[in-house]
Motif scaffolding. Structure first.
Motif: not given
Lengths: 232, 219
Positions: A64, A69, A73, A88-89, A95-96, B62-66, B69, B72-73, B76, B92-93, B96, B100
Motif C-alpha cells: 500500500v 492512503v 488502510y 461521516p462528517y 480528510r479535508f 454543513k459543507p463538505v469540500c474536495e 472527499i 467518500q462522504y 458513508e 479500498r486502499a 484510493r 489519488d
C-alpha cells in the motif's frame, strides 16, 4: 497465521514516520526497512513502481503506498485505537485538513524557509519580497489550522487521530525547518493553540518514539538546502 | 426529517461531475447551484473559505469540500445502496491510491496541453501519454478499474472523457489512436445511465475551452 507487516521508509521523512506512528498507536508489530533515497532498493521499486517513493506498507506481501492512503488502510485493518471518528462528517473534515496540510502547507513552508525560486532570485530586493509573501502565506495557512483546533487537546479530540498524525509536519518538522533556516513561522503569540498542540503531540508515546533526532534532522536540512531565507 | 442537499458546482468541472455521478448513483435528490467562477457567490465563499473552489456539497447546512472527499462522504452517509468503494480494506486502499493518482496527475497535464503552445505543449503531450499509458496498465483486461463493476477509480477518471475532444483537438492528436484502451473503457462507462446523463456534451466543453483559450490569448 502470523502477520507480516513491513514498512519501507526514510529516517527523516515525516511521511514514513506517520505510518510508524499509526502502527505504534495500534500496537502493531512491523519490520522497518530504511531506504537510501539516492539508491532505491529493488524491493521498493517492485512495491511502488508508479511513484517509486516511500513510505510503502507491505501487509502479508501486498503493498500500500501514499501515506494518507496507508493511514486509512491501517485504521480499517486493525480496529483497536481508531484514528478516524465514526461520524461521516467528522471523517470528511479530518480528510479535508490532512489534504490541506499536504497540498498547501508543506510547499508554502519550504518556500518561506528556503525559497522555491531561491536560486533564480538574483536581485536581493526581489528575493526579499518573495520571502515576505511566502511568510505571509504560511501565516494564513497556519491560522486556518489554529482556528480548526479550537479548544480541543488534539485535532482528533481527546486522543490523537489521523489528522494529528498527518499534522506531524506542523507539530515537529516545522520547528526543525525554522531552526535550520532561521525563519520564524509558528510563533506562540500568533498561534498559541497550535503551539500548545505541538507540545502535547510530541509527548504522546507512540509519537515521541517515532520522531527522528532533532539535531540530526536540523543538520540534514541545513546541509541539503543551505542556510535559509532568514533576513540578515 | 428530510435531507437537504445542495451542490455548488460549475458545469464543465470534472471534479463537480464526480459528485454529480455519485449523487445519481445513490439516487439522492439535491439542488444544483451553478457558480460563475469569475464572480463567486457569497455562499461559496462562506462554505469553502479555504480554497474558494467548487464542488461543495452542503448537507443539512454543513459543507463538505474536495471532490473525492465528498464522494467518500456520500458513500458513508448513504451506505444502504450502490456502494461506490469496495468493502475489503486492501481493495479500498488500492482504489484510493489510483483515484489519488488521477487527482495528482491528470488535471495538471491536461491543462498544460490546452493552455500552452510550442515546446511546453509538446512536453505536456509526452507526459499525458505516459500518464495514460500507466492508467491503461492498471486497467489491464478488466472492464472497469473497479473490476467487474464501475467503481471509485472509474468515477474519478470518467469525467475527463467529456474533455477528450477539446484536449485532442487543441493538442493536435487523436485520443482513440493514442489511448485505445482508455477510450474503449470510457465508452463502456457511458453505457451506464448515471454517467451518460451526467457528462456534458464533448462539443459543448470544446467550445467552452475555446473561449478560455481566447481569454488566455492563445487563439
Amino acid at each position: 497465521m502470523a502477520e507480516e507487516v513491513l514498512v519501507f521508509g526514510a529516517w527523516g521523512s515525516p511521511f514514513s514516520r506517520r505510518v510508524e506512528m499509526a502502527l505504534k498507536l495500534k500496537g502493531i508489530e512491523y519490520k522497518y526497512i530504511e531506504e537510501d533515497l539516492t539508491n532505491k532498493s529493488p524491493s521498493l521499486l517492485k512495491y511502488n513502481p508508479v511513484h517509486k517513493k516511500i513510505p510503502v506498507l507491505v501487509h502479508n506481501g501486498k503493498p500500500v503506498a501514499e501515506s494518507l492512503v496507508i493511514l486509512e488502510y491501517i485504521d480499517e485493518t486493525w480496529k483497536d485505537h481508531p484514528i478516524l471518528p465514526k461520524d461521516p462528517y467528522e471523517r470528511a473534515n479530518a480528510r479535508f485538513w490532512a489534504k490541506f496540510i499536504d497540498e498547501k502547507c508543506l510547499s508554502a513552508i519550504f518556500k518561506a524557509c528556503w525559497g522555491a525560486c531561491w536560486g533564480e532570485e538574483k536581485e536581493h530586493e526581489k528575493a526579499e519580497i518573495e520571502h515576505e509573501k511566502a511568510v505571509k502565506e504560511v501565516s494564513e495557512l497556519l491560522q486556518f489550522l489554529e482556528n480548526e483546533l479550537k479548544e480541543k487537546r488534539y485535532f482528533g479530540g481527546e486522543t490523537v487521530g489521523l489528522l494529528d498524525i498527518a499534522a506531524n509536519t506542523i507539530g515537529y518538522w516545522l520547528g526543525v525547518f525554522e531552526e535550520a533556516s532561521g525563519v520564524e513561522l509558528l510563533t506562540r503569540e500568533k498561534f498559541p493553540k497550535l503551539c500548545n498542540w505541538a507540545n502535547e503531540f510530541v509527548c504522546v508515546t507512540a509519537i515521541k518514539e517515532n520522531l527522528p533526532p532533532r539535531d540530526k534532522l536540523i543538520a540534514y536540512f541545513r546541509n541539503r538546502f543551505g542556510a535559509g531565507n532568514a533576513s540578515k | 426529517m428530510a435531507d437537504e442537499v445542495v451542490l455548488l458546482d460549475f458545469w464543465p468541472s470534472m471534479f463537480g461531475m464526480r459528485v454529480r455521478i455519485a449523487l445519481a448513483e445513490k439516487g439522492i435528490e439535491y439542488e444544483y447551484k451553478e457558480e460563475d467562477l469569475r464572480n463567486k457567490s457569497p455562499l461559496l465563499l462562506e462554505m469553502n473559505p479555504i480554497h474558494k473552489k467548487i464542488p461543495v456539497l452542503i448537507h443539512n447546512g454543513k459543507p463538505v469540500c474536495e471532490s473525492l472527499i465528498i464522494v467518500q462522504y456520500i458513500d458513508e452517509v448513504w451506505n444502504d445502496r450502490s456502494p461506490l468503494l469496495p468493502t475489503d480494506p486492501y481493495q479500498r486502499a488500492h482504489a484510493r491510491f489510483w483515484a489519488d493518482y488521477v487527482d495528482k496527475k491528470v488535471y495538471e497535464v491536461s491543462r498544460k496541453i490546452w493552455t500552452t503552445k510550442g515546446e511546453e505543449k509538446e512536453a505536456g503531450k509526452k507526459e499525458f501519454f505516459e500518464i495514460f499509458k500507466t492508467l491503461e496498465g492498471e486497467l489491464g483486461d478488466k472492464p472497469y478499474f473497479g473490476g467487474e463493476t464501475f467503481g471509485f477509480v472509474d468515477l474519478s477518471l470518467i469525467p475527463f472523457y467529456s474533455w477528450f475532444h477539446a484536449i485532442e483537438t487543441f493538442g493536435e492528436f487523436n485520443m482513440e489512436a493514442e489511448c485505445p484502451k482508455i477510450v474503449a473503457w470510457a465508452k463502456r462507462c457511458l453505457q451506464i445511465e448515471t454517467v451518460a446523463k451526467t457528462l456534458p456534451d464533448q462539443k459543448k466543453v470544446y467550445e467552452f475551452v475555446g473561449q478560455m483559450r481566447k481569454r488566455f490569448g492563445l487563439e
